[in-house]
Design a protein around this motif. Structure first.
Motif, PDB file in Angstrom:
ATOM      1  N   GLN A  90       0.814  -1.217   0.000  1.00  0.00           N
ATOM      2  CA  GLN A  90       0.000   0.000   0.000  1.00  0.00           C
ATOM      3  C   GLN A  90       0.849   1.270   0.000  1.00  0.00           C
ATOM      4  OE1 GLN A  90      -0.648  -2.574   2.503  1.00  0.00           O
ATOM      5  NE2 GLN A  90      -1.935  -3.480   0.922  1.00  0.00           N
ATOM      6  N   GLY A  91       2.173   1.131  -0.187  1.00  0.00           N
ATOM      7  CA  GLY A  91       3.042   2.299  -0.190  1.00  0.00           C
ATOM      8  C   GLY A  91       3.300   2.846   1.201  1.00  0.00           C
ATOM      9  N   THR A  92       3.233   1.966   2.176  1.00  0.00           N
ATOM     10  CA  THR A  92       3.507   2.353   3.561  1.00  0.00           C
ATOM     11  C   THR A  92       4.644   1.505   4.108  1.00  0.00           C
ATOM     12  OG1 THR A  92       1.852   0.814   4.446  1.00  0.00           O
ATOM     13  CG2 THR A  92       1.115   3.068   3.928  1.00  0.00           C
ATOM     14  N   TYR A  93       5.055   1.830   5.312  1.00  0.00           N
ATOM     15  CA  TYR A  93       6.230   1.201   5.919  1.00  0.00           C
ATOM     16  C   TYR A  93       5.895   0.850   7.355  1.00  0.00           C
ATOM     17  CZ  TYR A  93      11.391   0.608   5.898  1.00  0.00           C
ATOM     18  OH  TYR A  93      12.684   0.112   5.899  1.00  0.00           O
ATOM     19  N   LEU A  94       6.034  -0.438   7.701  1.00  0.00           N
ATOM     20  CA  LEU A  94       5.798  -0.907   9.065  1.00  0.00           C
ATOM     21  C   LEU A  94       7.118  -0.918   9.823  1.00  0.00           C
ATOM     22  CD1 LEU A  94       3.472  -3.944   8.237  1.00  0.00           C
ATOM     23  CD2 LEU A  94       2.745  -1.780   9.281  1.00  0.00           C
ATOM     24  N   VAL A  95       7.191  -0.157  10.894  1.00  0.00           N
ATOM     25  CA  VAL A  95       8.408  -0.045  11.692  1.00  0.00           C
ATOM     26  C   VAL A  95       8.106  -0.501  13.118  1.00  0.00           C
ATOM     27  CG1 VAL A  95      10.216   1.493  12.553  1.00  0.00           C
ATOM     28  CG2 VAL A  95       9.203   1.898  10.293  1.00  0.00           C
ATOM     29  N   CYS A  96       8.927  -1.420  13.620  1.00  0.00           N
ATOM     30  CA  CYS A  96       8.736  -1.949  14.976  1.00  0.00           C
ATOM     31  C   CYS A  96       9.655  -1.245  15.960  1.00  0.00           C
ATOM     32  CB  CYS A  96       9.023  -3.446  14.996  1.00  0.00           C
ATOM     33  SG  CYS A  96       7.912  -4.410  13.966  1.00  0.00           S
ATOM     34  N   SER A  97       9.145  -0.980  17.146  1.00  0.00           N
ATOM     35  CA  SER A  97       9.921  -0.323  18.204  1.00  0.00           C
ATOM     36  C   SER A  97       9.694  -1.061  19.517  1.00  0.00           C
ATOM     37  CB  SER A  97       9.505   1.143  18.352  1.00  0.00           C
ATOM     38  OG  SER A  97       9.655   1.843  17.128  1.00  0.00           O
ATOM     39  N   GLU A  98      10.795  -1.429  20.186  1.00  0.00           N
ATOM     40  CA  GLU A  98      10.700  -2.218  21.415  1.00  0.00           C
ATOM     41  C   GLU A  98      10.033  -1.458  22.549  1.00  0.00           C
ATOM     42  OE1 GLU A  98      14.313  -5.455  21.124  1.00  0.00           O
ATOM     43  OE2 GLU A  98      14.586  -3.709  22.405  1.00  0.00           O
ATOM     44  N   GLN A  99      10.265  -0.174  22.598  1.00  0.00           N
ATOM     45  CA  GLN A  99       9.663   0.647  23.653  1.00  0.00           C
ATOM     46  C   GLN A  99       8.906   1.791  22.987  1.00  0.00           C
ATOM     47  OE1 GLN A  99       9.648  -0.171  26.770  1.00  0.00           O
ATOM     48  NE2 GLN A  99      11.168  -1.815  26.686  1.00  0.00           N
ATOM     49  N   PRO A 100       7.598   1.878  23.134  1.00  0.00           N
ATOM     50  CA  PRO A 100       6.752   1.164  24.102  1.00  0.00           C
ATOM     51  C   PRO A 100       6.175  -0.149  23.617  1.00  0.00           C
ATOM     52  CG  PRO A 100       5.465   2.843  23.002  1.00  0.00           C
ATOM     53  CD  PRO A 100       6.846   2.937  22.425  1.00  0.00           C
ATOM     54  N   GLY A 101       6.781  -0.784  22.620  1.00  0.00           N
ATOM     55  CA  GLY A 101       6.266  -2.038  22.101  1.00  0.00           C
ATOM     56  C   GLY A 101       5.153  -1.819  21.098  1.00  0.00           C
ATOM     57  N   VAL A 102       5.517  -1.161  19.990  1.00  0.00           N
ATOM     58  CA  VAL A 102       4.490  -0.730  19.038  1.00  0.00           C
ATOM     59  C   VAL A 102       4.950  -0.957  17.601  1.00  0.00           C
ATOM     60  CG1 VAL A 102       5.334   1.663  18.946  1.00  0.00           C
ATOM     61  CG2 VAL A 102       2.929   1.181  18.456  1.00  0.00           C
ATOM     62  N   VAL A 103       3.998  -1.309  16.747  1.00  0.00           N
ATOM     63  CA  VAL A 103       4.218  -1.336  15.304  1.00  0.00           C
ATOM     64  C   VAL A 103       3.578  -0.078  14.742  1.00  0.00           C
ATOM     65  CG1 VAL A 103       3.829  -2.574  13.149  1.00  0.00           C
ATOM     66  CG2 VAL A 103       4.151  -3.862  15.286  1.00  0.00           C
ATOM     67  N   THR A 104       4.381   0.742  14.080  1.00  0.00           N
ATOM     68  CA  THR A 104       3.898   2.014  13.535  1.00  0.00           C
ATOM     69  C   THR A 104       3.977   1.968  12.020  1.00  0.00           C
ATOM     70  OG1 THR A 104       4.798   3.141  15.491  1.00  0.00           O
ATOM     71  CG2 THR A 104       4.162   4.513  13.630  1.00  0.00           C
ATOM     72  N   GLU A 105       2.888   2.353  11.373  1.00  0.00           N
ATOM     73  CA  GLU A 105       2.832   2.359   9.914  1.00  0.00           C
ATOM     74  C   GLU A 105       2.910   3.793   9.410  1.00  0.00           C
ATOM     75  OE1 GLU A 105       0.034   0.692   6.228  1.00  0.00           O
ATOM     76  OE2 GLU A 105      -0.615   0.439   8.317  1.00  0.00           O
ATOM     77  N   TYR A 106       3.903   4.042   8.534  1.00  0.00           N
ATOM     78  CA  TYR A 106       4.141   5.370   7.988  1.00  0.00           C
ATOM     79  C   TYR A 106       3.803   5.396   6.500  1.00  0.00           C
ATOM     80  CZ  TYR A 106       7.024   6.045  12.200  1.00  0.00           C
ATOM     81  OH  TYR A 106       7.482   6.119  13.490  1.00  0.00           O
ATOM     82  N   ASP A 107       3.210   6.487   6.058  1.00  0.00           N
ATOM     83  CA  ASP A 107       3.044   6.742   4.634  1.00  0.00           C
ATOM     84  C   ASP A 107       4.411   7.128   4.075  1.00  0.00           C
ATOM     85  OD1 ASP A 107       2.670   8.405   2.178  1.00  0.00           O
ATOM     86  OD2 ASP A 107       0.557   8.026   2.559  1.00  0.00           O
ATOM     87  N   LEU A 108       4.904   6.395   3.076  1.00  0.00           N
ATOM     88  CA  LEU A 108       6.251   6.640   2.578  1.00  0.00           C
ATOM     89  C   LEU A 108       6.379   7.961   1.826  1.00  0.00           C
ATOM     90  CD1 LEU A 108       7.255   3.039   1.467  1.00  0.00           C
ATOM     91  CD2 LEU A 108       8.457   4.468   3.140  1.00  0.00           C
ATOM     92  N   LYS A 109       5.293   8.492   1.311  1.00  0.00           N
ATOM     93  CA  LYS A 109       5.368   9.768   0.599  1.00  0.00           C
ATOM     94  C   LYS A 109       5.386  10.947   1.558  1.00  0.00           C
ATOM     95  CE  LYS A 109       3.183   8.313  -3.739  1.00  0.00           C
ATOM     96  NZ  LYS A 109       2.052   8.519  -4.679  1.00  0.00           N
ATOM     97  N   THR A 110       4.596  10.859   2.620  1.00  0.00           N
ATOM     98  CA  THR A 110       4.450  12.002   3.523  1.00  0.00           C
ATOM     99  C   THR A 110       5.172  11.829   4.856  1.00  0.00           C
ATOM    100  OG1 THR A 110       2.444  11.120   4.560  1.00  0.00           O
ATOM    101  CG2 THR A 110       2.176  12.419   2.534  1.00  0.00           C
TER     102      THR A 110
END
Length: 305
Positions: free
Chosen positions: A143-163
């Motif tokens: 979908q043109g997005t990016y899933l980034v994992c972070s250990e603290q606070p333990g979250v998967v964050t999805e970013y729009d790659l264009k914006t």
């Protein structure tokens, strides 16, 4: 079923090795990497590229591309490039783009960058402020997005790659390691310290899960890392730090039946966080390249150049 399957492993924690194996774990090619002497405890991402080369990292800041002849053909040092000199930075996720550029998640520095072959910064966007700027694995979606994992606070964050804007996130509250977007639109998450793999819908409902132990087996889950979805809808799962009696990688059906295991303790030990399973045409091309290398004997019971 796995007749043409190859496995690219990148193990550290004292093993310090890149290797290509068949589905049974027999080594076809290997390359020794730098280890703790360079301040590097863990390999956290690795890619077989379309050109047959391998993109990996052997320090927390330096990416390298090598060919199967083990010649370095490209490198990039995040620690001293594009404004990072003197700043804390760590790399746990990266990938080669179709345009030939390389996308890198710069943990601690808190940004996602794209650089060309000359190391020139093409574009970047910041990670969400807070603990999310200390990241682990990351993967692009269709979908043109990016899933980034972070250990603290333990979250998967999805970013729009264009914006660079956050479009979705899932708080799993573990030291989460990896996540991929499935073909059905759900997100599969390897929870790291949570000893689980969960599938969640866009509205954040858990619809599939394995936790602590695979049902009906003696396979114990430990630090869950990388993920792949197969063409038939199965999941391939990384099970790091689980000891010699558990597979480091396994393939599981939606009915929670394990149909393939990779357990090569002597090769990868207890620190296989990242790997890539290679199948189909990509596997066929890679086998041809391997057979063309001097010193490779596919009739040998132990191939370890």
């Amino acid at each position: 079923m796995q007749a043409d399957r190859l496995v690219l492993v990148s193990a550290s924690y004292g093993k310090n090795i890149l290797a290509l194996t068949n589905a049974e774990g027999d080594v076809l090619w290997s390359h020794r990497t730098a280890g703790p002497q360079r301040g590097h405890a863990g390999h956290h991402d690795v890619h077989l590229l379309a050109n047959g080369n391998i993109l990996y990292h052997d320090t927390w800041t330096t990416l390298k591309e090598i060919n199967l002849a083990k010649k370095e053909v490209w490198s990039y040092d995040c620690g001293n490039s594009n404004g990072n000199a003197g700043k804390p930075v760590g790399v746990h996720a990266f990938g080669r783009l179709l345009n030939g550029n390389t996308r890198i998640v710069e943990s601690k520095a808190g940004r996602v960058i794209e650089v060309n072959r000359d190391g020139m910064l093409i574009r970047s966007f910041p990670l969400k402020p807070g603990g999310t700027q200390s990241s682990r694995w990351a993967r692009e979606t269709n979908q043109g997005t990016y899933l980034v994992c972070s250990e603290q606070p333990g979250v998967v964050t999805e970013y729009d790659l264009k914006t660079g804007k956050v479009v979705w996130e899932y708080l799993i509250k573990t030291r989460v390691y990896g996540a991929i977007r499935l073909r059905n639109g759900n997100t599969l998450i390897a929870s790291g310290s949570g000893r689980s793999v969960v599938e969640v819908t866009p509205d954040k409902k858990v619809v599939w899960e394995i936790k602590d132990k695979v049902p009906g087996t003696e396979v114990n889950l430990k630090w869950m890392t990388c993920l792949q979805e197969t063409d038939n809808g199965n999941f391939i799962v990384g099970n790091c730090h689980a000891g010699p009696d558990n597979p480091q990688i396994f393939e599981i059906t939606r009915e929670k039946e394990i149909v393939w295991e990779f357990n090569k303790w002597d090769l990868v030990g207890n620190g296989l966080a990242c790997w890539q399973v290679i199948e189909g045409e990509q596997s066929e091309r890679l086998l041809k390249r391997l057979k063309g290398l001097p010193g490779i004997d596919f009739n040998s019971s132990s191939v370890f150049p």
